[in-house]
Design an enzyme around this catalytic site. Sequence first.
Site, PDB file in Angstrom:
ATOM      1  N   GLU A 344     -42.229  -4.170 -19.680  1.00 10.71           N
ATOM      2  CA  GLU A 344     -41.007  -4.334 -18.829  1.00 10.71           C
ATOM      3  C   GLU A 344     -39.885  -4.842 -19.863  1.00 10.71           C
ATOM      4  O   GLU A 344     -38.996  -5.864 -19.276  1.00 10.71           O
ATOM      5  CB  GLU A 344     -41.307  -5.546 -17.642  1.00 10.71           C
TER       6      GLU A 344
HETATM    7  N1  IFG Z   1     -45.868  -6.746 -13.586  1.00 13.40           N
HETATM    8  C1  IFG Z   1     -45.611  -7.841 -14.683  1.00 13.40           C
HETATM    9  C2  IFG Z   1     -46.277  -8.925 -14.656  1.00 13.40           C
HETATM   10  C3  IFG Z   1     -46.081  -9.594 -12.764  1.00 13.40           C
HETATM   11  C4  IFG Z   1     -46.683  -8.570 -12.379  1.00 13.40           C
HETATM   12  C5  IFG Z   1     -47.115  -9.020 -10.726  1.00 13.40           C
HETATM   13  C6  IFG Z   1     -47.486  -6.782 -15.958  1.00 13.40           C
HETATM   14  C7  IFG Z   1     -47.885  -6.624 -17.559  1.00 13.40           C
HETATM   15  C8  IFG Z   1     -46.235  -7.219 -12.262  1.00 13.40           C
HETATM   16  N2  IFG Z   1     -46.043  -7.371 -16.166  1.00 13.40           N
HETATM   17  O1  IFG Z   1     -48.112  -6.822 -15.108  1.00 13.40           O
HETATM   18  O2  IFG Z   1     -45.202 -10.062 -15.183  1.00 13.40           O
HETATM   19  O3  IFG Z   1     -44.702  -9.725 -12.786  1.00 13.40           O
HETATM   20  O4  IFG Z   1     -47.955  -8.414 -10.120  1.00 13.40           O
END
Ligand code: IFG
Length: 535
Positions: A344
């Site tokens: 992200e």
């Molecule tokens: N995606 C984000 C996390 C977390 C997650 C919550 C990943 C690798 C959503 N990154 O999963 O930081 O916010 O379900």
Amino acid sequence: MRRRSVVSALLLSLGAGAAVPAAAADPATAPASAPAPAAAGPRPLGQVVPVPASVKAAGGPFTLAEDAAIHVPAGSPTATAVGRYLADILRPSTGYDLPLTTSTRRQGIVLALDGGADTGSEGYRLQSTPQAVVISAASTAGLFHGVQTLRQLLPAAVERDFLQLGPWTIAGGTITDRPRYAYRGAMLDVARHFHSVAQVERYIDQLALYKINRLHLHLTDDQGWRIAVSSRPRLTTLGGTTEVGGGQGGYYTKAEYQQLVQYAASRYMLVVPEIDMPGHTNAALASYAELNCDGVVRAPYTGTAVGFSSLCVAKAPTGAFVDDVIREVAAMTPGPYLHIGGDEARATSRVDYIAFMDRAQQVVARYGKTVIGWHQIAAAHLAPGVIAQYWGTKGDEEPVAAAARSGTRLIMSPANHAYLDMKYDEATPIGKTWAGYTEVRQSYDWDPASVVRGAPAASVMGVEAPLWSETVSESSDIEYLAFPRLPAIAEVGWSPAASHGWTSFQQRLAAQGPRWTALGIGYYPSPQVPWQFAY
Ligand code: IFG
């Protein structure tokens, strides 16, 4: 009469013929006062999670005698430690002394370091006869995993820390077992909400019951920095004092991190530290102004948005920062892996992301560790040996499949099966929903070898169950989300693909309920499982 016998007689005279009925996970469905049915005969040898590779029932049962001993091999302090770990579980509930002895008599419980090569580096053989239960393995990790199986073959009451009525009987036969995958992990996000050493150790003990062998700690994020770095004190003195919702946060000193590493190792779990970069870095950007492209320190953040932060890739101070952090975290981590995140990074340009990840991989290698990154890292130039952790839901990410075909190994954490922070259904009080509601069957019914289309099955080194903590602050929250889904993912990672089957798993999972109650785990009583309440 010895003290124990007096107490047992007293309990019997009170008519507590069966074990005291467990407080059901859901009082509404447990009988109000009816005593639990008298304990049935020993559970079938294969009624274990993860299901063993091979189970052959044969011969009469084994019953633990009051004067039994735990036999350990001479000259192996680590095997003795496994024996002591087992004794600490059995002594309070059975009331037996269960002394450790190095005598070679095959009587009582025997831990033997002589496993045939067919059980590998983590497997074991468990042979149960009327004379003895013998757990043999080529390594103490195998003995430890055999002990987890032994625990589950005994009545759930054995997990209680006060005197229970026996008998402590195990069905006769032989289990030969070894894992399908070498990497069987659980991730705990200690950044969104800080979780104390005691809370993490409690989770480690629960993970050990299901032969999990990797604990990935998500140590840094926008809302908090949780690991002390001597050369960068403000990362914790400032970055460690916040968390989602505005709580006081917290962080591990180096000594506390060492305590976690050692505790995990005593449960045959390697700690995998994650320093998430270049995104998910607001806590660092709030601690050191020079990490920001505009040179202005960021305000601490206690919300739950993602993708808004980025280290300033082009600036020299960022390189120095990455070197300081990776050097110190690598030095305090005995395990081979160092996770550098990479997810992200929406506030980082593609060019900067690739440049950053290419350089970060070199820094990790310089300090002697193997890189793990979230699967977006496949956009960079992956060095040999780098591991990508897949967290997608569609399996259509071609760069990941291409990297796998070129030798990158994959850890499977598909968010629509393995993310323990997903709600079970719309009624679940905590958790998130972006990857969809996830009931326990969805956490069970998947095959790591076929998640990413085009990735060779041989590129998969294992599985991991992440638990993100935006909505998770207490151990009770961890346990409600992890149980029963973590055992499902543990079976996917340990048991042979050929043994995979919901109907069998459903029955074996049902028998875990009383065990979790005995361990004080407040699990989600999924309607998909015919839970047992008596033990
Ligand atoms: N995606 C984000 C996390 C977390 C997650 C919550 C990943 C690798 C959503 N990154 O999963 O930081 O916010 O379900």
